[in-house]
Design a protein around this motif. Structure first.
Motif, PDB file in Angstrom:
ATOM      1  N   UNK A 114       0.842  -1.233   0.210  1.00 11.68           N
ATOM      2  CA  UNK A 114      -0.024  -0.026   0.012  1.00 11.68           C
ATOM      3  C   UNK A 114       0.871   1.450   0.043  1.00 11.68           C
ATOM      4  N   UNK A 115       2.076   1.308   0.647  1.00  8.86           N
ATOM      5  CA  UNK A 115       2.826   2.404   0.712  1.00  8.86           C
ATOM      6  C   UNK A 115       3.610   2.726  -0.563  1.00  8.86           C
ATOM      7  N   UNK A 116       3.777   1.510  -1.311  1.00 12.19           N
ATOM      8  CA  UNK A 116       4.274   1.812  -2.867  1.00 12.19           C
ATOM      9  C   UNK A 116       3.322   2.470  -3.590  1.00 12.19           C
ATOM     10  N   UNK A 117       2.140   2.264  -3.421  1.00 13.17           N
ATOM     11  CA  UNK A 117       0.964   2.996  -4.040  1.00 13.17           C
ATOM     12  C   UNK A 117       0.596   4.314  -3.593  1.00 13.17           C
ATOM     13  N   UNK A 118       0.772   4.995  -2.354  1.00 13.96           N
ATOM     14  CA  UNK A 118       0.198   6.084  -2.107  1.00 13.96           C
ATOM     15  C   UNK A 118       1.413   6.879  -1.087  1.00 13.96           C
ATOM     16  N   UNK A 119       1.074   8.035  -1.005  1.00  8.39           N
ATOM     17  CA  UNK A 119       2.172   8.842  -0.398  1.00  8.39           C
ATOM     18  C   UNK A 119       2.217   8.534   1.101  1.00  8.39           C
ATOM     19  N   UNK A 120       1.041   8.226   1.749  1.00  9.86           N
ATOM     20  CA  UNK A 120       1.005   7.529   3.228  1.00  9.86           C
ATOM     21  C   UNK A 120      -0.097   6.673   3.027  1.00  9.86           C
ATOM     22  N   UNK A 121       0.346   5.455   3.505  1.00  8.42           N
ATOM     23  CA  UNK A 121      -0.350   4.234   3.973  1.00  8.42           C
ATOM     24  C   UNK A 121      -0.296   3.854   5.213  1.00  8.42           C
ATOM     25  N   UNK A 122      -1.505   3.760   6.028  1.00  9.48           N
ATOM     26  CA  UNK A 122      -1.645   3.666   7.332  1.00  9.48           C
ATOM     27  C   UNK A 122      -2.589   2.391   7.900  1.00  9.48           C
TER      28      UNK A 122
END
Length: 215
Positions: A114-122
């Motif tokens: 998820x963090x590779x696709x978004x600036x912030x994945x939480x």
């Protein structure tokens, strides 16, 4: 991916004082930390502990005794700030709490993806906290007070960062209260669950409610 793992050595897990002695709380906190480090490593991450005091582990340790928000933001400044940028974009960095006793490599891998696709994945915790995230936006910083997950979504929006939520029971379950120990005994697969069983804890089902009892 570099993964910062905050860990408090100062009276760890004080809310478990009704069921664990101070020494037992230290031992249990350490087993949870080891589970998190194992999962991060198995998922291909590079774990680095951010501790309030020295910790005897194989992973690199940075000692910072400031409050959690300040210590994590200092680490993010060093990794996402202007001085760390490469070709105009910093490498993603993850922060994963040390008390996620249900964590598995697959759960960490989902967070990384998820963090590779978004600036912030939480990954939100139960009750609205923030248990784990990946950030690559150079202006994203944390504020762990109160319902921090909602605050972090707002911070991401304010700096123009794409945000993705990672819905994960294993990343969303942190161990703070005695009732949380049941989740570890039911779903845990690592050292923390084994430690609880060796310490005499077992599930006690009474009138449809599952609790933890110590033999």
């Amino acid at each position: 991916m570099e993964v910062i793992v905050p860990f408090s050595t100062d009276r760890p897990k004080s809310r478990l004082s009704d069921v664990l002695s101070p020494e037992e709380r230290r031992e249990f906190a350490r087993t949870m930390l080891d589970d998190v480090l194992d999962a991060v490593d198995a998922a291909g991450g590079d774990p680095r502990i951010l501790a309030t005091d020295a910790v005897d582990v194989d992973s690199p340790v940075t000692v910072d005794d400031r409050p959690l928000t300040e210590a994590v933001n200092a680490a993010l400044d060093a990794r996402l700030g202007a001085d760390s940028e490469r070709d105009g974009s910093p490498d993603p960095v993850a922060v994963v709490m040390a008390d996620l006793a249900l964590v598995t490599p697959a759960a960490v891998d989902r967070l990384f993806a998820a963090g590779r696709d978004a600036d912030v994945a939480m990954a939100p915790g139960r009750g609205g906290g923030t248990n784990a995230f990946v950030a690559s936006h150079p202006e994203f910083r944390v504020d762990y007070h109160g319902a921090s997950y909602l605050d972090h979504r707002e911070i991401a929006a304010e700096v123009g960062a794409d945000f993705a939520a990672v819905d994960s029971h294993r990343l969303g379950t942190d161990v703070d209260e005695p009732a949380d120990l049941a989740e570890v005994l039911i779903h845990g697969e690592g050292r923390a669950a084994a430690w609880l069983r060796e310490a005499g804890f077992a599930l006690d089902a009474d009138e449809g409610r599952v609790a933890v009892a110590r033999e």
